[in-house]
Design a protein around this motif. Structure first.
Motif, PDB file in Angstrom:
ATOM      1  N   GLY A 184       5.819  15.780  -1.153  1.00 46.52           N
ATOM      2  CA  GLY A 184       7.216  16.204  -1.195  1.00 46.52           C
ATOM      3  C   GLY A 184       8.134  15.273  -1.944  1.00 46.52           C
ATOM      4  N   SER A 185       7.884  13.957  -1.907  1.00 44.92           N
ATOM      5  CA  SER A 185       8.756  13.020  -2.606  1.00 44.92           C
ATOM      6  C   SER A 185       8.051  11.682  -2.753  1.00 44.92           C
ATOM      7  CB  SER A 185      10.074  12.829  -1.851  1.00 44.92           C
ATOM      8  OG  SER A 185      10.959  11.996  -2.585  1.00 44.92           O
ATOM      9  N   PHE A 186       8.528  10.860  -3.697  1.00 42.15           N
ATOM     10  CA  PHE A 186       7.931   9.568  -3.968  1.00 42.15           C
ATOM     11  C   PHE A 186       8.460   8.499  -3.012  1.00 42.15           C
ATOM     12  CE2 PHE A 186      11.527  10.385  -6.785  1.00 42.15           C
ATOM     13  CZ  PHE A 186      12.364   9.324  -6.500  1.00 42.15           C
ATOM     14  N   ALA A 187       7.700   7.416  -2.871  1.00 41.03           N
ATOM     15  CA  ALA A 187       8.192   6.205  -2.220  1.00 41.03           C
ATOM     16  C   ALA A 187       8.856   5.331  -3.280  1.00 41.03           C
ATOM     17  CB  ALA A 187       7.044   5.463  -1.551  1.00 41.03           C
ATOM     18  N   GLU A 188       9.852   4.542  -2.859  1.00 42.16           N
ATOM     19  CA  GLU A 188      10.616   3.781  -3.851  1.00 42.16           C
ATOM     20  C   GLU A 188      11.020   2.418  -3.314  1.00 42.16           C
ATOM     21  OE1 GLU A 188      14.580   4.258  -6.732  1.00 42.16           O
ATOM     22  OE2 GLU A 188      14.189   5.701  -5.117  1.00 42.16           O
ATOM     23  N   LEU A 215      -0.182  -4.184  -5.768  1.00 46.03           N
ATOM     24  CA  LEU A 215       0.258  -2.858  -5.359  1.00 46.03           C
ATOM     25  C   LEU A 215      -0.949  -1.930  -5.411  1.00 46.03           C
ATOM     26  CD1 LEU A 215       2.490  -0.653  -4.882  1.00 46.03           C
ATOM     27  CD2 LEU A 215       2.620  -0.475  -7.364  1.00 46.03           C
ATOM     28  N   ILE A 216      -1.251  -1.265  -4.287  1.00 45.31           N
ATOM     29  CA  ILE A 216      -2.395  -0.355  -4.207  1.00 45.31           C
ATOM     30  C   ILE A 216      -1.872   1.060  -4.004  1.00 45.31           C
ATOM     31  CG2 ILE A 216      -4.564   0.189  -3.063  1.00 45.31           C
ATOM     32  CD1 ILE A 216      -4.656  -2.662  -2.012  1.00 45.31           C
ATOM     33  N   LYS A 275       0.837  -1.195   0.000  1.00 43.70           N
ATOM     34  CA  LYS A 275       0.000   0.000   0.000  1.00 43.70           C
ATOM     35  C   LYS A 275       0.875   1.250   0.000  1.00 43.70           C
ATOM     36  CE  LYS A 275      -3.511  -2.496   2.622  1.00 43.70           C
ATOM     37  NZ  LYS A 275      -4.242  -2.595   3.911  1.00 43.70           N
ATOM     38  N   VAL A 276       0.601   2.121  -0.948  1.00 43.76           N
ATOM     39  CA  VAL A 276       1.335   3.379  -1.032  1.00 43.76           C
ATOM     40  C   VAL A 276       0.359   4.509  -0.728  1.00 43.76           C
ATOM     41  CG1 VAL A 276       2.815   4.849  -2.428  1.00 43.76           C
ATOM     42  CG2 VAL A 276       2.778   2.381  -2.840  1.00 43.76           C
ATOM     43  N   TYR A 277       0.566   5.184   0.409  1.00 45.65           N
ATOM     44  CA  TYR A 277      -0.306   6.286   0.814  1.00 45.65           C
ATOM     45  C   TYR A 277       0.242   7.615   0.281  1.00 45.65           C
ATOM     46  CZ  TYR A 277      -2.586   2.901   3.897  1.00 45.65           C
ATOM     47  OH  TYR A 277      -3.268   1.816   4.399  1.00 45.65           O
ATOM     48  N   ARG A 278      -0.305   8.692   0.746  1.00 47.86           N
ATOM     49  CA  ARG A 278       0.112  10.014   0.271  1.00 47.86           C
ATOM     50  C   ARG A 278       1.618  10.192   0.445  1.00 47.86           C
ATOM     51  NH1 ARG A 278      -3.108  14.575   3.146  1.00 47.86           N
ATOM     52  NH2 ARG A 278      -1.938  15.791   1.603  1.00 47.86           N
ATOM     53  N   THR A 279       2.237  10.787  -0.580  1.00 47.76           N
ATOM     54  CA  THR A 279       3.685  10.982  -0.564  1.00 47.76           C
ATOM     55  C   THR A 279       4.020  12.450  -0.819  1.00 47.76           C
ATOM     56  OG1 THR A 279       3.807  10.421  -2.917  1.00 47.76           O
ATOM     57  CG2 THR A 279       4.148   8.626  -1.340  1.00 47.76           C
TER      58      THR A 279
END
Length: 303
Positions: free
Chosen positions: A111-115, A135-136, A105-109
């Motif tokens: 300023g920068s992306f998750a990787e 992947l959500i 799960k990828v929540y709000r990011t």
């Protein structure tokens, strides 16, 4: 071969991971796993984790000797500026099934992306099935996944991925900002490493109406299946395409060229259902498991 969907040929670099190292600046989790053969079964010869990544104890789902490891993120999600580094080596004749405990799960990011950066090395006659849950990507999420995969010409890779939009408070679809997946697949032989496929996938929803023709053809979910093996040929690509036509999905299949006697298939499928895409990928992977290894289709029940 370059396979593309909403493609951006960026210059992301996947770095190598050193064994037993500590978390670098910006890293939230690091996992290193090495698999070798002992006593006729595949076992972990190297295992290291730090931060918000780890694996559960190994399982053997049948009598083939293939070991199954489940990756876990105790933090539950990826957030802005998070970096997760995974290093996997499957040594000669070893056999690994690698999956996840639950959806990524990828929540709000802001300023920068998750990787996530993954490095994979497959030795002579080895095998890796990489079958994570979906992947959500949620509202205002930006995510990048970079994988650098090196195979021996006699090794085998099956890699699946499903991407789905997460729930949004306003009920709208595709409220995430960007999902970018980049796979570099290299073949190593006595003449050095050669690039078999550079597979770039970029989903960047436009502002306004994002559900019509021209953006994922009106579908909300996307699946990918990558197969690299000496037994890959046009006949197999046609067979997987035929299997996919039995599902409620829009599918295309591409075949790479051949390097040192091995080739690859990239299947891309669009649908409005995670379950439909998981079933499609499972059916294709099941054919390969039964035909090449005499194994039953996967049934990864995690509840």
């Amino acid at each position: 071969m370059n396979t593309t969907t909403q493609v951006d040929f960026g210059s992301d670099v996947v770095g190598n991971v050193g064994p037993g190292s500590t978390l670098a600046m910006g890293e939230r989790g690091r996992l290193e796993l090495g698999i070798s053969v002992r006593g006729g079964r595949s076992v972990a010869s190297r295992q290291f984790h730090e931060g918000a990544l780890r694996v559960l104890r190994p399982h053997y789902l049948d009598e083939s000797g293939q070991v199954c490891y489940v990756m876990v993120n105790p933090g539950g999600a990826y957030l802005g500026s998070d970096l997760f580094v995974i290093d996997v080596e499957v040594e000669a004749r070893a056999d690994l099934l690698l999956t996840t405990q639950s959806a990524t799960k990828v929540y709000r990011t802001p300023g920068s992306f998750a990787e996530q950066r993954m490095t994979v090395r497959l030795g002579e006659g080895s095998r890796l099935e990489l079958m994570p849950d979906q992947l959500i990507a949620y509202r205002e999420a930006s995510y990048r996944q970079n994988s650098h995969i090196s195979l021996h010409p006699t090794s085998s890779l099956v890699m699946a991925e499903v991407i789905t939009p997460g729930w949004s408070p306003d009920g709208g679809a595709f409220r995430y900002e960007e999902v970018r997946l980049r796979n570099e697949i290299w073949i190593d032989d006595e003449n050095g490493a050669k690039l078999l496929a550079l597979d770039n996938l970029l989903i960047r929803p436009p502002l306004g109406d994002v559900t019509g023709m021209g953006f994922m053809e009106g579908f909300s979910h996307l699946a990918s299946l990558v197969v690299v093996d000496p037994r890959v040929n046009q006949g197999l690509a046609d067979e997987l395409d035929h299997i996919a036509r039995g599902f409620d999905a829009h599918t295309g299949v591409s075949l790479t060229g051949t390097i040192a006697g091995t080739a690859g298939i990239v299947l891309r499928s669009l649908s409005n259902s995670t379950e439909e895409l998981n079933n499609l990928l499972g059916a294709c992977a099941g054919v390969l498991r039964e035909r090449w290894y005499g194994q039953a289709p996967l049934n990864l029940r995690k509840y």
